[in-house]
Design a protein around this motif. Structure first.
Motif, PDB file in Angstrom:
ATOM      1  N   GLU A  64      39.559  19.183  40.344  1.00 36.13           N
ATOM      2  CA  GLU A  64      38.472  19.259  39.373  1.00 36.13           C
ATOM      3  C   GLU A  64      37.107  19.415  40.039  1.00 36.13           C
ATOM      4  N   LYS A  65      37.066  19.929  41.262  1.00 35.31           N
ATOM      5  CA  LYS A  65      35.811  20.131  41.958  1.00 35.31           C
ATOM      6  C   LYS A  65      35.257  21.534  41.798  1.00 35.31           C
ATOM      7  N   SER A  66      36.093  22.471  41.340  1.00 37.26           N
ATOM      8  CA  SER A  66      35.618  23.841  41.121  1.00 37.26           C
ATOM      9  C   SER A  66      36.100  24.330  39.768  1.00 37.26           C
ATOM     10  N   CYS A  67      35.263  25.150  39.154  1.00 38.13           N
ATOM     11  CA  CYS A  67      35.572  25.647  37.814  1.00 38.13           C
ATOM     12  C   CYS A  67      35.131  27.099  37.722  1.00 38.13           C
ATOM     13  N   LEU A  68      35.997  27.947  37.191  1.00 36.16           N
ATOM     14  CA  LEU A  68      35.705  29.375  37.073  1.00 36.16           C
ATOM     15  C   LEU A  68      35.907  29.807  35.626  1.00 36.16           C
ATOM     16  N   VAL A  69      34.989  30.633  35.133  1.00 36.98           N
ATOM     17  CA  VAL A  69      35.127  31.226  33.800  1.00 36.98           C
ATOM     18  C   VAL A  69      35.357  32.708  33.978  1.00 36.98           C
ATOM     19  N   VAL A  70      36.548  33.160  33.615  1.00 40.14           N
ATOM     20  CA  VAL A  70      36.921  34.563  33.814  1.00 40.14           C
ATOM     21  C   VAL A  70      37.584  35.081  32.535  1.00 40.14           C
ATOM     22  N   SER A  71      37.683  36.395  32.433  1.00 40.71           N
ATOM     23  CA  SER A  71      38.382  37.009  31.296  1.00 40.71           C
ATOM     24  C   SER A  71      39.845  37.241  31.661  1.00 40.71           C
ATOM     25  N   TYR A  72      40.665  37.393  30.626  1.00 38.00           N
ATOM     26  CA  TYR A  72      42.084  37.674  30.861  1.00 38.00           C
ATOM     27  C   TYR A  72      42.252  39.012  31.586  1.00 38.00           C
ATOM     28  N   SER A  73      41.374  39.963  31.286  1.00 39.01           N
ATOM     29  CA  SER A  73      41.470  41.269  31.946  1.00 39.01           C
ATOM     30  C   SER A  73      41.211  41.143  33.439  1.00 39.01           C
ATOM     31  N   GLU A  74      40.295  40.233  33.835  1.00 38.45           N
ATOM     32  CA  GLU A  74      40.023  40.025  35.261  1.00 38.45           C
ATOM     33  C   GLU A  74      41.226  39.380  35.949  1.00 38.45           C
ATOM     34  N   VAL A  75      41.864  38.435  35.271  1.00 43.13           N
ATOM     35  CA  VAL A  75      43.052  37.801  35.850  1.00 43.13           C
ATOM     36  C   VAL A  75      44.165  38.832  36.005  1.00 43.13           C
ATOM     37  N   LYS A  76      44.320  39.692  35.015  1.00 41.58           N
ATOM     38  CA  LYS A  76      45.351  40.723  35.098  1.00 41.58           C
ATOM     39  C   LYS A  76      45.088  41.665  36.275  1.00 41.58           C
ATOM     40  N   ARG A  77      43.812  42.027  36.472  1.00 45.05           N
ATOM     41  CA  ARG A  77      43.473  42.894  37.608  1.00 45.05           C
ATOM     42  C   ARG A  77      43.800  42.208  38.928  1.00 45.05           C
ATOM     43  N   CYS A  78      43.534  40.908  39.008  1.00 44.36           N
ATOM     44  CA  CYS A  78      43.848  40.165  40.235  1.00 44.36           C
ATOM     45  C   CYS A  78      45.355  40.141  40.502  1.00 44.36           C
ATOM     46  N   ILE A  79      46.156  39.953  39.449  1.00 54.32           N
ATOM     47  CA  ILE A  79      47.613  39.920  39.605  1.00 54.32           C
ATOM     48  C   ILE A  79      48.117  41.270  40.092  1.00 54.32           C
ATOM     49  N   GLU A  80      47.640  42.329  39.480  1.00 53.56           N
ATOM     50  CA  GLU A  80      48.105  43.670  39.869  1.00 53.56           C
ATOM     51  C   GLU A  80      47.687  43.992  41.299  1.00 53.56           C
ATOM     52  N   GLY A  81      46.462  43.603  41.672  1.00 53.56           N
ATOM     53  CA  GLY A  81      46.001  43.882  43.033  1.00 53.56           C
ATOM     54  C   GLY A  81      46.803  43.136  44.080  1.00 53.56           C
ATOM     55  N   ALA A  82      47.050  41.823  43.839  1.00 55.65           N
ATOM     56  CA  ALA A  82      47.823  41.032  44.795  1.00 55.65           C
ATOM     57  C   ALA A  82      49.265  41.509  44.859  1.00 55.65           C
ATOM     58  N   TYR A  83      49.802  41.903  43.718  1.00 51.65           N
ATOM     59  CA  TYR A  83      51.188  42.392  43.705  1.00 51.65           C
ATOM     60  C   TYR A  83      51.314  43.682  44.510  1.00 51.65           C
ATOM     61  N   GLN A  84      50.315  44.540  44.402  1.00 56.64           N
ATOM     62  CA  GLN A  84      50.343  45.790  45.156  1.00 56.64           C
ATOM     63  C   GLN A  84      50.278  45.542  46.662  1.00 56.64           C
ATOM     64  N   GLU A  85      49.620  44.446  47.067  1.00 54.62           N
ATOM     65  CA  GLU A  85      49.586  44.109  48.494  1.00 54.62           C
ATOM     66  C   GLU A  85      50.979  43.741  49.010  1.00 54.62           C
ATOM     67  N   LEU A  86      51.806  43.158  48.144  1.00 55.39           N
ATOM     68  CA  LEU A  86      53.128  42.704  48.560  1.00 55.39           C
ATOM     69  C   LEU A  86      54.163  43.811  48.515  1.00 55.39           C
ATOM     70  N   VAL A  87      54.042  44.690  47.554  1.00 53.83           N
ATOM     71  CA  VAL A  87      55.092  45.674  47.287  1.00 53.83           C
ATOM     72  C   VAL A  87      54.554  47.072  47.524  1.00 53.83           C
ATOM     73  N   PRO A  88      55.263  47.909  48.277  1.00 52.12           N
ATOM     74  CA  PRO A  88      54.841  49.300  48.441  1.00 52.12           C
ATOM     75  C   PRO A  88      54.744  49.995  47.084  1.00 52.12           C
ATOM     76  N   PRO A  89      53.809  50.926  46.911  1.00 47.28           N
ATOM     77  CA  PRO A  89      53.624  51.581  45.612  1.00 47.28           C
ATOM     78  C   PRO A  89      54.905  52.211  45.058  1.00 47.28           C
ATOM     79  N   ALA A  90      55.757  52.748  45.930  1.00 45.83           N
ATOM     80  CA  ALA A  90      56.979  53.397  45.450  1.00 45.83           C
ATOM     81  C   ALA A  90      57.953  52.404  44.849  1.00 45.83           C
TER      82      ALA A  90
END
Length: 457
Positions: free
Chosen positions: A427-453
């Motif tokens: 409870e020392k940090s708090c972030l206010v973000v949109s669902y679209s921003e979270v979705k972009r973060c998930i897709e970006g991190a997933y792309q780092e793990l998995v080759p595009p193909a």
């Protein structure tokens, strides 16, 4: 008594273990069948959690079918025959043609595609008897929802004798009318009898249009499902065995249509009110007072040789508005299945999101950095995971709110611009973000793990 056991699935078909290990027929001993919790605290504009799940009755029916399909009963059958393994006995019936033939139905799984089929076995062929296996090519062309599709036929010695096997579609929980009648699982209503007639007429119309005939249509070779679907389950058997003696296909097709009347007699014979005793003559089966004049006319048409030729068109004319009732029932069932399929399609997208989130959280990157998931966009994904699944109330007790989970995952999937507050566990940090921003973060991190193909879209 036969006992049920599960075996490894050689076709790599994934099965829900809860479904496969259901302990009771109605699923009462299985968590899979538990109803979703009712949430009475949601605001008026929110849908209850059950809104997002498949209809409970449909879920139970499908789970029972899956359990029946993938369970294997102990028996003395060989493990593998031809391209089929995990053989399990279904039932043995005696069908009548110009002679009688004992037919054993066996459930088996295909090595080729992993699907389940019914192997209809005729045991003890004479050494000089040569089945006409080529006729199966004609039966394979017959496509009708009331015909158990025919795939192939072969001769095998795997059972310890010279056996003929004809492979049909497997219909879970369906059994012959003979066994259903013996177990008192056949409705007695006139509406059900009309449905039987119309479904068999539809099947015979398709078979006869292909220039074929069943030759051995009776209560032993007609299958009935728990939803009162009817299937002709012996297609091709008589042709392969060359058991028909009719001089022409037209005569055999007429015999098929008259067999529908004989099946009606078997069904009516269960009720003493439909049996008329005439002095000096054998008892006669006739529809009782409870049946309509139209049904009585149909019964006479099929059984009493009112006309020299029975036609599908005449049966439909006699059925009249009952045909529309049958069509309406089929369309209602289709609507129900489509509505539930739409729900499951949406739920499938949520599963993909969950998989991507769990690929990312609590893991190292390819270089072995243990802090990879705790930094950058990946940390935001972790906080969102905690917000959705690790909520606690004012007293610190865990909150398992399905409506909260489903609602937030749907907003994430849609990329909603709505804001959400994410807080760290300390409870020392708090972030206010949109669902679209979270979705972009998930897709970006997933792309780092998995080759595009190989990425899962």
């Amino acid at each position: 008594m036969q006992t049920s056991k599960m075996i490894p699935d050689l076709s790599l078909v994934a099965i829900d273990s809860k479904v496969a290990t259901s302990t009771t027929q109605d699923g009462s001993g299985d968590d899979y069948f538990m109803k979703l919790p009712q949430n009475n605290s949601q605001t008026p504009h929110m849908q209850p959690v059950g809104y997002f799940a498949i209809d409970e009755n449909l879920r139970r029916a499908l789970a029972r079918e899956m359990h029946t399909t993938y369970s294997v009963d102990d028996s003395e059958l060989p493990f593998q025959v031809h391209n089929y393994y995990s053989l399990s006995p279904l039932e043995t019936v005696e069908a009548y043609t110009p002679g009688s033939v004992k037919q054993q139905a066996i459930k088996a799984q295909s090595i080729s595609d992993g699907r389940h089929y019914t192997l209809n076995r005729i045991a003890g062929l004479q050494s000089g008897q040569k089945p006409e296996l080529g006729v199966i090519d004609q039966w394979r062309q017959v496509q009708n929802p009331n015909v158990a599709h025919v795939y192939e036929a072969f001769i095998t010695h795997a059972f310890g004798d010279n056996s003929l096997v004809v492979v049909h579609d497997y219909k879970p929980l369906a059994a012959s009318l003979v066994s259903k009648i013996a177990e008192n699982q056949v409705p007695a209503s006139e509406g059900f009898l009309w449905s039987i007639v119309l479904q068999l007429t539809s099947a015979l119309s398709a078979i006869h249009a292909a220039g074929l005939a069943v030759h051995m249509l009776d209560a032993a070779t007609v299958l009935l499902s728990p939803t009162n679907r009817v299937y002709i389950g012996s297609g091709g058997l008589a042709d392969v065995l060359s058991m028909h003696i009719s001089p022409s296909i037209e005569v055999s097709q007429q015999s098929d249509l008259r067999s529908v009347g004989q099946i009606l007699r078997v069904l009516l014979n269960r009720n003493p009110e439909n049996v008329v005793a005439v002095q000096g003559q054998p008892p006669m089966v006739m529809p009782g007072l409870a049946y309509s004049a139209e049904f009585k006319e149909l019964f006479r048409y099929l059984n009493h040789h009112v006309t020299p030729v029975i036609t599908v068109e005449d049966i439909l004319r006699l059925a009249g508005s009952r045909v529309l009732a049958e069509l309406d029932a089929a369309r209602r069932e289709t609507d129900l299945l489509l509505d539930n399929l739409r729900l499951e399609m949406a739920n499938g997208r949520l599963v993909r999101l969950l998989c991507k989130m769990n690929f990312i959280t609590e893991r190292e990157d390819s270089a072995g950095d243990s802090k990879w998931s705790e930094t950058g966009d990946r940390y935001l994904v972790k906080l969102f995971r905690d917000y959705v699944f690790h909520m606690v109330d004012e007293s610190g007790r865990p909150v398992a709110n399905m409506a909260h989970v489903v609602g937030n995952l749907n907003k994430l999937d849609a990329g909603s611009p709505e804001k959400v507050m994410l807080m760290s566990r300390d409870e020392k940090s708090c972030l206010v973000v949109s669902y679209s921003e979270v979705k972009r973060c998930i897709e970006g991190a997933y792309q780092e793990l998995v080759p595009p193909a190989q990425a899962w879209k």
